[in-house]
Design a protein around this motif. Structure first.
Motif, mmCIF file in Angstrom:
data_model
loop_
_atom_site.group_PDB
_atom_site.id
_atom_site.type_symbol
_atom_site.label_atom_id
_atom_site.label_comp_id
_atom_site.label_asym_id
_atom_site.label_seq_id
_atom_site.Cartn_x
_atom_site.Cartn_y
_atom_site.Cartn_z
ATOM 1 N N LEU B 65 -7.003 121.409 87.066
ATOM 2 C CA LEU B 65 -8.154 121.527 87.960
ATOM 3 C C LEU B 65 -9.335 120.735 87.414
ATOM 4 O O LEU B 65 -10.015 120.014 88.134
ATOM 5 N N GLU B 66 -9.538 120.853 86.117
ATOM 6 C CA GLU B 66 -10.659 120.137 85.521
ATOM 7 C C GLU B 66 -10.486 118.633 85.661
ATOM 8 O O GLU B 66 -11.432 117.897 85.934
ATOM 9 N N ILE B 67 -9.241 118.185 85.510
ATOM 10 C CA ILE B 67 -8.971 116.756 85.648
ATOM 11 C C ILE B 67 -9.153 116.321 87.097
ATOM 12 O O ILE B 67 -9.728 115.257 87.365
ATOM 13 N N LEU B 68 -8.720 117.135 88.035
ATOM 14 C CA LEU B 68 -8.929 116.797 89.446
ATOM 15 C C LEU B 68 -10.418 116.700 89.748
ATOM 16 O O LEU B 68 -10.848 115.853 90.530
ATOM 17 N N VAL B 69 -11.191 117.571 89.110
ATOM 18 C CA VAL B 69 -12.636 117.520 89.313
ATOM 19 C C VAL B 69 -13.200 116.228 88.727
ATOM 20 O O VAL B 69 -13.989 115.532 89.375
ATOM 21 N N SER B 70 -12.768 115.869 87.531
ATOM 22 C CA SER B 70 -13.332 114.651 86.935
ATOM 23 C C SER B 70 -12.821 113.403 87.642
ATOM 24 O O SER B 70 -13.457 112.355 87.585
ATOM 25 N N CYS B 71 -11.691 113.513 88.320
ATOM 26 C CA CYS B 71 -11.212 112.420 89.188
ATOM 27 C C CYS B 71 -11.984 112.366 90.495
ATOM 28 O O CYS B 71 -11.753 111.475 91.303
ATOM 29 N N LYS B 72 -12.769 113.350 90.734
ATOM 30 C CA LYS B 72 -13.531 113.473 91.983
ATOM 31 C C LYS B 72 -12.635 113.664 93.205
ATOM 32 O O LYS B 72 -12.950 113.200 94.300
ATOM 33 N N LEU B 73 -11.519 114.320 93.001
ATOM 34 C CA LEU B 73 -10.656 114.632 94.137
ATOM 35 C C LEU B 73 -10.906 116.057 94.605
ATOM 36 O O LEU B 73 -10.442 116.468 95.665
ATOM 37 N N VAL B 74 -11.599 116.805 93.790
ATOM 38 C CA VAL B 74 -11.803 118.231 94.043
ATOM 39 C C VAL B 74 -13.215 118.591 93.571
ATOM 40 O O VAL B 74 -13.709 118.002 92.613
ATOM 41 N N LYS B 75 -13.828 119.521 94.279
ATOM 42 C CA LYS B 75 -15.142 119.988 93.861
ATOM 43 C C LYS B 75 -15.087 121.425 93.388
ATOM 44 O O LYS B 75 -14.296 122.223 93.890
ATOM 45 N N GLN B 76 -15.966 121.731 92.475
ATOM 46 C CA GLN B 76 -16.108 123.123 92.056
ATOM 47 C C GLN B 76 -17.176 123.784 92.901
ATOM 48 O O GLN B 76 -18.194 123.176 93.213
ATOM 49 N N VAL B 77 -16.941 125.035 93.235
ATOM 50 C CA VAL B 77 -17.908 125.799 94.011
ATOM 51 C C VAL B 77 -18.172 127.096 93.276
ATOM 52 O O VAL B 77 -17.241 127.822 92.932
ATOM 53 N N ASN B 78 -19.453 127.349 93.013
ATOM 54 C CA ASN B 78 -19.781 128.588 92.307
ATOM 55 C C ASN B 78 -20.697 129.461 93.143
ATOM 56 O O ASN B 78 -21.615 128.970 93.790
ATOM 57 N N PHE B 79 -20.427 130.742 93.098
ATOM 58 C CA PHE B 79 -21.326 131.709 93.720
ATOM 59 C C PHE B 79 -21.751 132.681 92.657
ATOM 60 O O PHE B 79 -20.906 133.394 92.105
ATOM 61 N N ASP B 80 -23.036 132.673 92.384
ATOM 62 C CA ASP B 80 -23.531 133.523 91.323
ATOM 63 C C ASP B 80 -22.643 133.337 90.105
ATOM 64 O O ASP B 80 -22.311 132.219 89.783
#
Lengths: 145, 145
Positions: B65-80
């Motif tokens: 997941l972290e790699i997908l995020v750094s590839c910019k294929l996936v975004k992280q979404v945080n709530f509180d």
DNA sequence: ATTGAAGCTTAGAATCATTATTATTACAAA
DNA sequence: TTTGTAATAATAATGATTCTAAGCTTCAAT
């Protein structure tokens, strides 16, 4: 570190509404929050609170902060999964998170912008809370001689 | 659970840019994310991924997941401070967090609204990222007979 | 085919903010 | 004073995430 009379009254009233007692710790934590315009974490509040109340515990700081939040005297501010920050600015506002300094700045939100924000929601979505935050860097705009 | 050709190519290209290998696990985690339009947590991705790849570990899911995020294929979404959620919708959009179902819905953001958002920032604040989220409940608007 | 280096995966330990637990203390009502 | 309830403090527990160490793969060069 002293809680101004008006703030003290606000706190006592709010606590009374929830049948809670105005204890020294609660007053002190509130005073700590009001004494600076930043957005400290629970841990930072703890460090500041201990300066004039060395016996206070971290757990109590968490408890007091939580109670201040449920009294609606303080807001929680979260950025991603960083430690929760506490903010005594009750006016509707956004936050700017500086990547360099890790400080959080309040940003005023015009009412009409708030309204147009809510208008992007599709039918059937009722928002009770809107959160808007910016991440970036502050650039120095001081004119050089 | 099969990664479509186009998505597979996107992944391979993105990984190549970072000198990373297109492994089975990475493809599989990406496929899991694309297969549903929700916003699962790492733990939920782990549960889904194990169905057709029982040997995959939670740590690997986090890594992928972290790699997908750094590839910019996936975004992280945080709530509180809830567990981080993962979102393969790359278009600029806001999130609506339903208090009842705890599901997260995407909300389209018109470009002009995005612009007026950034315009509330005082001089000297450069925002690289804007986050907008709503919390509330979805009300049923189905017309009753 | 074999070797070596680099990148990957795994299991489990470690971290860190926060919450829960429990014993002690403060304080109000009886 | 006694009694009961709430608040505090110290400490343990929790839970998401990250780190570590070890063993695997892959692939280029021999």
């Amino acid at each position: 570190m002293k809680l101004p009379e008006t703030a003290k009254n606000r706190l006592e009233d709010a606590l009374k509404q929830l049948n809670l007692r105005p204890t020294q710790q609660r007053e002190h934590v509130f005073a700590v929050l009001l004494s600076e315009r930043d957005h400290p974490t629970a841990d930072e509040v703890y460090v500041r609170a201990k300066k004039s109340m060395p016996s206070i515990s971290l757990a109590t700081v968490y408890n007091c902060l939580e109670i201040l939040v449920s009294c609606k005297l303080v807001k929680q501010v979260n950025f991603d999964r960083e430690p929760t920050r506490y903010c005594p600015n009750l006016a509707e506002h956004a936050h700017f998170h500086c990547n360099d300094s890790h400080r959080v700045y309040d940003v005023d939100l015009p009412q009409d912008l708030l309204n147009s924000l809510k208008s992007v929601l599709p039918k059937g979505y009722e928002a009770s809370k809107v959160e808007l935050s910016f991440h970036g860097t502050r650039v120095d705009t001081t004119p050089s001689k």
